[in-house]
Design an enzyme around this catalytic site. Sequence first.
Site, PDB file in Angstrom:
ATOM      1  N   HIS B 193     127.350   4.865 -52.786  1.00  0.00           N
ATOM      2  CA  HIS B 193     126.202   6.448 -53.624  1.00  0.00           C
ATOM      3  C   HIS B 193     125.896   5.476 -55.138  1.00  0.00           C
ATOM      4  O   HIS B 193     126.577   4.641 -55.631  1.00  0.00           O
ATOM      5  CB  HIS B 193     127.469   7.531 -54.013  1.00  0.00           C
ATOM      6  CG  HIS B 193     126.988   8.185 -54.672  1.00  0.00           C
ATOM      7  ND1 HIS B 193     126.246   9.350 -54.459  1.00  0.00           N
ATOM      8  CD2 HIS B 193     126.254   8.396 -55.736  1.00  0.00           C
ATOM      9  CE1 HIS B 193     124.977   9.650 -55.192  1.00  0.00           C
ATOM     10  NE2 HIS B 193     125.645   9.615 -56.512  1.00  0.00           N
ATOM     11  N   CYS B 194     125.011   5.159 -55.071  1.00  0.00           N
ATOM     12  CA  CYS B 194     124.763   4.648 -56.350  1.00  0.00           C
ATOM     13  C   CYS B 194     124.281   5.772 -57.276  1.00  0.00           C
ATOM     14  O   CYS B 194     122.861   6.169 -57.484  1.00  0.00           O
ATOM     15  CB  CYS B 194     123.438   4.362 -56.243  1.00  0.00           C
ATOM     16  SG  CYS B 194     122.570   2.505 -57.361  1.00  0.00           S
ATOM     17  N   PRO B 195     124.841   4.941 -58.368  1.00  0.00           N
ATOM     18  CA  PRO B 195     124.850   5.862 -59.821  1.00  0.00           C
ATOM     19  C   PRO B 195     123.617   5.369 -60.553  1.00  0.00           C
ATOM     20  O   PRO B 195     122.748   6.331 -60.869  1.00  0.00           O
ATOM     21  CB  PRO B 195     125.669   5.741 -60.602  1.00  0.00           C
ATOM     22  CG  PRO B 195     127.110   5.233 -60.232  1.00  0.00           C
ATOM     23  CD  PRO B 195     126.078   4.602 -58.567  1.00  0.00           C
TER      24      PRO B 195
END
Lengths: 140, 474
Positions: B193-195
Amino acid sequence: VRLQDLQQPAVSSKVFVQRDYSSGTICKFQTKFPSELESRLDKQQFEETIQTLNNLYAEAEKLGGKSYLEGCLACLTAYTVFLCMETHYEKVLKKIARYIKDQNEKIYAPRGLLLTDPIERGLRVVEITIFEDRSIGSGR
Amino acid sequence: MKNCEYQQIDPHALPTPTPTPPPHHGSDGDKKEEPKRPRRKWEVFPGKNRFYCDGRIIVARQSGVLPLTLGLILVTSGLFFIFDCPFLVKHLTSCIPVIGGGLFVFVVITLLQTSFTDPGILPRATPDEAADIEKQIDNTGNTSYRPPPRTKEVLINQQVVKLKYCFTCKMFRPPRTSHCSLCDNCVERFDHHCPWVGNCVGKRNYRFFYTFIVSLSFLTAFIFGCVTTHLALRAQGGKGLVFALQESPGSAVELVICFFSVWSILGLSGFHTYLVASNLTTNEDIKGSWSGKSGEDVTNPYSHKNIFINCCTMLCGPMPPSLIDRRGFLPADESVQTAGPDIELPTLATKSEINVCTQGTKGLLESATRSPLLSTSCPQGKPQTAHSCPDNSPTVNSDPSPELSTRCGGRHTASSQGDTSPRRHTKSHSKKSKRAALHIPNPAFDVPVSPTSPDAGPSSEARGHKGVSFSPLH
């Protein structure tokens, strides 16, 4: 007995044909014949349907010259072509939908069964709905 | 006993009982004619996502630092075009703004595509499916209300792979699928999950993500080079660097930003190139699924054993469709055969196979035989242009802002995402650098996540030599 019951067949049960992951993550369904269908359907018929579906999905996911070309072209245009073009996969999905409709009309509906397109179940299962066998005389 | 578990159909989603089902056109005009307009599926989507443009655009609930990413890119590029290009065009060549502009456009488009595309979310199991799987689990003798974590083993290319049961989505996860607790979805081929991008990176948007970071590396390196050249040219003739900086202050800002970002971005690109070439996900690499650290002879069963083919598969392979069908209409005729005002939710008998389905069979036949809703809806949520649709006002970070800062802070101290290259020691200047090292790998891989788990804050877990931080689970 209500009029509605005569007109609409009741759902008796549902059978779920699960995915077969032995070849990896490609979309493939198990060809094992579920026991609940034994009274309604030929084993061979079932296997043929599932096998055709598997072949169609394999075609959709096939890595070949054409898909690479599509992919490279998409990459060069920052993937904006996906906005205007229908991908190969989507075309095959339409084909699959037609095939399922066809199979339902010809083979499954006359036996009181209904195939659900796996795409409506997230490509997880092939859902086969079994309708109660109502031989009350209403036109099936 | 099982009735409570499968109430996944939102009662509000079941429409008022109209005896005739509305015709399915897929067009928007019909909405106004019905007493209650048919709702689209995205409106009842169970995951923690937000939708814009009537379901065309999907983002995670927290947009993470996407505005920051976008802002940094826009500001740096803007300064570049304003301060550096005129000078360089005059003194060097006019190709420079052209190349810069091209790269900039590429970067922004791929960034938006990464953020707004469905990463490969798996729709949750329908209650009937879940019951079917539950039945199988229980047949092995387990009679508890909630089955313990179950794994199923399959053989993939002669390699034993364990499939885990997802309690939230009520199904056995396909291989390489993981449940993201931030988005509360199972995502296929889950990478992380890439912020920075504000979305999960999975099967469907990995190629966008990869293209984004590679083009961003080029852009950052290019701007860095140009700014250095610019300042060097200005400082010629004994005028000195300070003079040059005074003349072109924007360049100073760019220099700082680029200098600190370029290493991280290059490192990340290198890492992901390695992943693409060996057909691995960040998740698998961090867990060491195929590295054989447990002493067994394990190899990656998904790799084609050929770097070229691996790359082509990942980047140029066929684009899988979105499975969640955001814009399809909910079937409006879900009332039971009694067209009365009370709507029956599915009641599942414990041992018998008789299911009373809430869908009218007419609706079943209709939904089964109508063409896939994909074909009627627009392409899967790619932004049409770079504008954001104001259909729903984006409630950015309404609740999770304190978490966000702590999570960012937590990550800043926690370290790299398991990059194997030794270049990752730039930890102090995390504020300005686009540290995509802060990607959260799948936080939920070993423990089942209950659907109501809030993200209460970061917790760090050291995994051997790779220290990464995960969102908490309970």
